[in-house]
Design an enzyme around this catalytic site. Structure first.
Site, short mmCIF file in Angstrom:
data_model
loop_
_atom_site.label_atom_id
_atom_site.label_comp_id
_atom_site.label_asym_id
_atom_site.label_seq_id
_atom_site.Cartn_x
_atom_site.Cartn_y
_atom_site.Cartn_z
N HIS A 1 36.93 31.55 36.57
CA HIS A 1 36.01 32.44 37.28
C HIS A 1 34.67 32.50 36.56
O HIS A 1 34.62 32.63 35.33
CB HIS A 1 36.60 33.85 37.36
CG HIS A 1 35.68 34.85 38.01
ND1 HIS A 1 35.20 35.96 37.37
CD2 HIS A 1 35.16 34.87 39.26
CE1 HIS A 1 34.42 36.65 38.19
NE2 HIS A 1 34.37 35.99 39.34
N SER A 2 33.59 32.35 37.30
CA SER A 2 32.24 32.58 36.82
C SER A 2 31.96 31.77 35.54
O SER A 2 32.12 30.56 35.52
CB SER A 2 32.02 34.08 36.62
OG SER A 2 30.65 34.40 36.53
N TYR A 3 31.55 32.45 34.45
CA TYR A 3 31.29 31.75 33.18
C TYR A 3 32.48 30.91 32.74
O TYR A 3 32.31 29.84 32.11
CB TYR A 3 30.94 32.76 32.07
CG TYR A 3 31.17 32.21 30.68
CD1 TYR A 3 30.22 31.39 30.07
CD2 TYR A 3 32.37 32.47 29.99
CE1 TYR A 3 30.46 30.84 28.82
CE2 TYR A 3 32.60 31.93 28.73
CZ TYR A 3 31.65 31.12 28.15
OH TYR A 3 31.88 30.56 26.91
N GLY A 4 33.69 31.34 33.06
CA GLY A 4 34.88 30.60 32.65
C GLY A 4 34.87 29.15 33.08
O GLY A 4 35.60 28.32 32.52
N GLY A 5 34.04 28.82 34.07
CA GLY A 5 33.92 27.43 34.48
C GLY A 5 33.41 26.52 33.39
O GLY A 5 33.74 25.33 33.36
#
Length: 229
Positions: free
Chosen positions: A79-83
């Site tokens: 998710h989001s930054y976790g990409g």
């Protein structure tokens, strides 16, 4: 007899900036009910410590360590930054698919601070709080009580995590799916569409930035539908 643990599809959920594995509390039981074995992780770049200097490479390291302890095949949802750390670490031999949920599916050499055009600071030290209005920014369509509880659980994010560039792009060798959040106020849906073009296939969900809190059952069904293709 083969145990259920080895027949269930496995999914590793990787949270975004300022969050922790707590953010999956509503999605995880929905996935479990649909037959998934759910694994989560806490990224070291997100911490209550104002002196935290763990960066994106540290996040990628703990993802690699987590994946090494899981039986494959594994689906990894970011998710989001976790990409970013998932893109850095996700090309493990037993990872069967990457799912980018309103996530940064970037190219080798890119970083979040470099992409922001100065909107995000860069450097080796320092931390950042979440958006000045996280309830509206991150949880606009989340039930009020859940949104308030989530805002209270947000922590600081290291500047270093936004600064470190990708050294590889796992989505170039691992099949990838992108889920565009059409009502997102944190990551522009138009930019999500551009990143989604890098994935093998993409879907859209009528939700804001955090569908795992606003529409967890719908998101779980979408993940399962994608896996069954």
């Amino acid at each position: 007899m083969t145990s259920a643990a080895h027949t269930e599809p496995v999914i590793l959920l990787v949270h975004g900036a300022w969050h922790g594995s707590w953010c999956w509390e509503l999605l995880a039981p929905e996935l479990t009910a649909l037959g998934w074995r759910v694994e989560t992780i806490d990224l070291p770049s997100a911490s209550a410590d104002p002196d935290n200097t763990a960066g994106m490479y540290d996040d990628a390291r703990v993802i690699r360590e987590k994946l090494a302890g899981l039986d494959g095949p594994v689906t990894v949802l970011a998710h989001s930054y976790g990409g970013l750390p998932v893109t850095e670490a996700g090309a493990a031999p037993h990872v069967s698919r990457l799912i980018y949920l309103s996530a940064f599916q970037l190219e080798k050499g890119e970083s979040l601070s470099g992409l922001s055009g100065g909107a995000l600071p860069s450097g080796e030290t320092g931390t950042l709080p979440a958006h000045e209005d996280p309830g509206n920014h991150l949880y606009a369509d989340v039930p009020d009580d859940v949104a308030r509880q989530s805002v209270d659980r947000l922590v600081l994010q290291s500047v270093k995590s936004f600064s470190e560039p990708l050294t590889t792009a796992a989505w170039k060798t691992v099949p990838a799916t992108y889920i565009v959040c059409e009502q997102d106020r944190a990551v522009d849906p138009g930019f999500q569409e551009q990143m989604a073009a890098r994935s093998e296939r993409s879907y859209r969900i009528a939700a804001g930035h955090s569908p795992f809190l606003s529409v967890p059952a719908e998101l779980a069904r979408l993940i399962t539908t994608d896996a069954d293709r």
